[in-house]
Design an enzyme around this catalytic site. Structure first.
Site, PDB file in Angstrom:
ATOM      1  N   ARG A  53       0.850  -1.178   0.000  1.00 53.48           N
ATOM      2  CA  ARG A  53       0.000   0.000   0.000  1.00 53.48           C
ATOM      3  C   ARG A  53       0.892   1.236   0.000  1.00 53.48           C
ATOM      4  NH1 ARG A  53       1.693   1.742   4.187  1.00 53.48           N
ATOM      5  NH2 ARG A  53       0.659   3.722   3.738  1.00 53.48           N
ATOM      6  N   ALA A  55       0.861   5.137  -2.211  1.00 62.03           N
ATOM      7  CA  ALA A  55       0.806   5.475  -3.635  1.00 62.03           C
ATOM      8  C   ALA A  55       2.061   5.077  -4.412  1.00 62.03           C
ATOM      9  CB  ALA A  55       0.514   6.977  -3.775  1.00 62.03           C
ATOM     10  N   ARG A  90      -7.265  -0.276  -7.440  1.00 62.59           N
ATOM     11  CA  ARG A  90      -7.589   0.824  -6.520  1.00 62.59           C
ATOM     12  C   ARG A  90      -7.674   2.114  -7.355  1.00 62.59           C
ATOM     13  NH1 ARG A  90      -4.201   1.193  -1.112  1.00 62.59           N
ATOM     14  NH2 ARG A  90      -6.090   2.272  -0.412  1.00 62.59           N
ATOM     15  N   GLN A 203      -2.897   2.885   9.792  1.00 61.72           N
ATOM     16  CA  GLN A 203      -1.559   2.926   9.195  1.00 61.72           C
ATOM     17  C   GLN A 203      -0.572   3.709  10.064  1.00 61.72           C
ATOM     18  OE1 GLN A 203      -4.408   3.306   7.475  1.00 61.72           O
ATOM     19  NE2 GLN A 203      -4.175   2.907   5.271  1.00 61.72           N
ATOM     20  N   ASP A 243      -1.791  10.914  -2.272  1.00 66.68           N
ATOM     21  CA  ASP A 243      -2.053   9.852  -3.240  1.00 66.68           C
ATOM     22  C   ASP A 243      -2.334  10.399  -4.618  1.00 66.68           C
ATOM     23  OD1 ASP A 243      -3.003   8.901  -0.404  1.00 66.68           O
ATOM     24  OD2 ASP A 243      -2.479   7.115  -1.571  1.00 66.68           O
ATOM     25  N   LYS A 254      -4.991  10.279   2.630  1.00 64.95           N
ATOM     26  CA  LYS A 254      -5.804   9.441   3.500  1.00 64.95           C
ATOM     27  C   LYS A 254      -6.884  10.235   4.227  1.00 64.95           C
ATOM     28  CE  LYS A 254      -5.561   5.971   3.742  1.00 64.95           C
ATOM     29  NZ  LYS A 254      -6.364   5.153   2.826  1.00 64.95           N
TER      30      LYS A 254
HETATM   31  C1  LIG Z   1       3.658   7.995   0.295  1.00 67.07           C
HETATM   32  S1  LIG Z   1       2.018   8.208  -0.072  1.00 67.07           S
HETATM   33  C2  LIG Z   1       1.250   7.123   1.055  1.00 67.07           C
HETATM   34  C3  LIG Z   1      -0.236   7.393   1.121  1.00 67.07           C
HETATM   35  O1  LIG Z   1      -0.953   6.201   0.790  1.00 67.07           O
HETATM   36  C4  LIG Z   1      -1.791   5.884   1.880  1.00 67.07           C
HETATM   37  O2  LIG Z   1      -2.986   5.304   1.465  1.00 67.07           O
HETATM   38  P1  LIG Z   1      -3.168   3.697   1.593  1.00 67.07           P
HETATM   39  O3  LIG Z   1      -2.565   3.279   2.902  1.00 67.07           O
HETATM   40  O4  LIG Z   1      -4.677   3.517   1.531  1.00 67.07           O
HETATM   41  O5  LIG Z   1      -2.462   3.105   0.398  1.00 67.07           O
HETATM   42  C5  LIG Z   1      -2.022   7.206   2.565  1.00 67.07           C
HETATM   43  O6  LIG Z   1      -2.952   7.999   1.884  1.00 67.07           O
HETATM   44  C6  LIG Z   1      -0.638   7.778   2.509  1.00 67.07           C
HETATM   45  O7  LIG Z   1      -0.562   9.149   2.732  1.00 67.07           O
END
Ligand SMILES: CSC[C@H]1O[C@H](OP(=O)(O)O)[C@H](O)[C@@H]1O
Length: 367
Positions: A53, A55, A90, A203, A243, A254
């Site tokens: 996970r 971006a 996604r 997270q 993202d 997020k």
């Molecule tokens: C380095 S960008 C990471 C970004 O991605 C996360 O989303 P997810 O855990 O759903 O993939 C989150 O938005 C982070 O800021």
């Protein structure tokens, strides 16, 4: 990043087995499980289930997925089918589409017999570029932290707040929002990081695990505590990831990021976004109106994962049986709430002018 003294990237290609090796993030921070990803279905599942996970990491994973696809069947139709399957995993992080399109642009002009080798070479390049981009973001973000530190009594920590995990484990290495933190710590600048838990997938626990592994002082806090800390002068700087950021600097990140930006704006706390250029979507302007927000499974909200009394990782239900839960996974912070964007080419205003000044080549390419 080093785990127990051993440096790891968040993913790597195993040449002997011709499979991608990932750290399965579903079990972090409690268990460090490395697993192979060997089929296109497994690549898609790994992204959908957030085994990988973040971006930039999603983009790198997709590039390796295209490399696997090209090795299995380099035909135009097969590559298009792989593009479709991975693109459907996604909807929000633009890095996925960016990586897939870059693969297609590179591969389709080539003879079929050359595509597999070229695809793997490109996937490696995308992974290596991510590491360097994030390192550079860290050097620019470090200047912000250093400037704040210079105004404090010697030894008094710079207090940062971050949301979700835009860390090493969300990228191939360094992280985006965490890169300035690692570099400040390594430069001997005292920092303390308020780490938002970031419901519902928490997270923030990944960020706490990362920072703890690197010896960085931090506190894990509820998502609702950030505004209070800012009101009471406990936060010097907010840095988050993204993202998808629009050509005018609206930031999709997020869920909950927008609320932090509102609190920061209300309390005069600088709110910066660590922005690698592959995360800029030059085709959209108004982020609130145009960026698709992923709706995830209700169970992610109704249940919480952790270590149960017996020591096993399990789920606990927190809502009454049958409660339907809303679970939008991202929100958009309008550029007016963003103090600045920390990119690999420098820090700019969250505006069309600011981004154009740093990335004239990318704007021309986007048309
Ligand atoms: C380095 S960008 C990471 C970004 O991605 C996360 O989303 P997810 O855990 O759903 O993939 C989150 O938005 C982070 O800021």
């Amino acid at each position: 990043m080093k785990i127990n003294g051993t440096h790891y990237r968040s993913l790597w290609w195993d040449e002997d087995q011709s499979v991608l090796m990932i750290i399965d993030q579903r079990w972090l921070p409690h268990e460090f499980r490395i697993q192979p990803v060997a089929t296109l279905d497994e690549f898609a599942t790994a992204i959908v289930e957030m085994r990988v996970r973040g971006a930039p990491l999603i983009g790198a994973t997709a590039a390796y997925g295209m490399a696997l696809a090209a090795d299995l069947d380099p035909s135009d139709n097969a590559l298009k089918a792989a593009w479709e399957q991975l693109n459907a995993t996604r909807p929000t992080a633009i890095n996925l589409r960016w990586a897939l399109n870059r693969c297609m642009e590179t591969l389709t002009p080539l003879p079929e017999e050359d595509r597999a080798k070229a695809a793997l070479k490109l996937a490696h390049a995308i992974a290596d570029e991510d590491v360097e981009i994030n390192r550079r973001i860290g050097t620019y973000g470090l200047t912000l932290i250093r400037d704040i530190a210079a105004k404090k009594p010697a030894g008094e920590p710079v207090r940062l707040l971050t949301h979700c995990n835009a860390g090493w484990i969300a990228t191939v290495d360094w992280g985006t929002a965490t890169s300035p933190m690692y570099q400040a710590h390594d430069a001997g600048i005292p920092i303390h990081v308020w780490v938002d838990e970031t419901r519902p997938r928490n997270q923030g626990a990944l960020t706490a695990w990362e920072l703890g592994s690197h010896g960085i002082s931090h506190s894990y806090i509820t998502d609702n505590a950030g505004g209070h800390l800012m009101q009471h002068g406990q936060v010097d700087l907010v840095i988050t990831g993204t993202d998808r950021t629009t050509r005018q600097g609206d930031v999709c990140n997020k869920i909950g990021t927008y609320l932090k930006a509102l609190a920061a704006h209300d309390n005069g706390v600088p709110f910066y976004v660590a922005l690698p250029s592959p995360t800029i979507d030059w085709t959209v302007t108004d982020g609130v109106a145009e960026i698709p927000i992923e709706d995830r499974d209700s169970r992610e909200v109704s249940h919480v994962q952790g270590v149960l009394d017996g020591g096993d990782i399990g789920l606990a239900q927190v809502t009454p049986e049958g409660t339907n839960c809303g679970n939008p996974a991202f929100d958009v912070t309008p550029n007016r709430l963003v103090t600045g964007l920390i990119t690999e080419r420098g820090i700019c205003d969250a505006s069309a002018t600011g981004l154009a000044a740093l990335f004239p080549d990318l704007i021309r390419k986007a048309g």
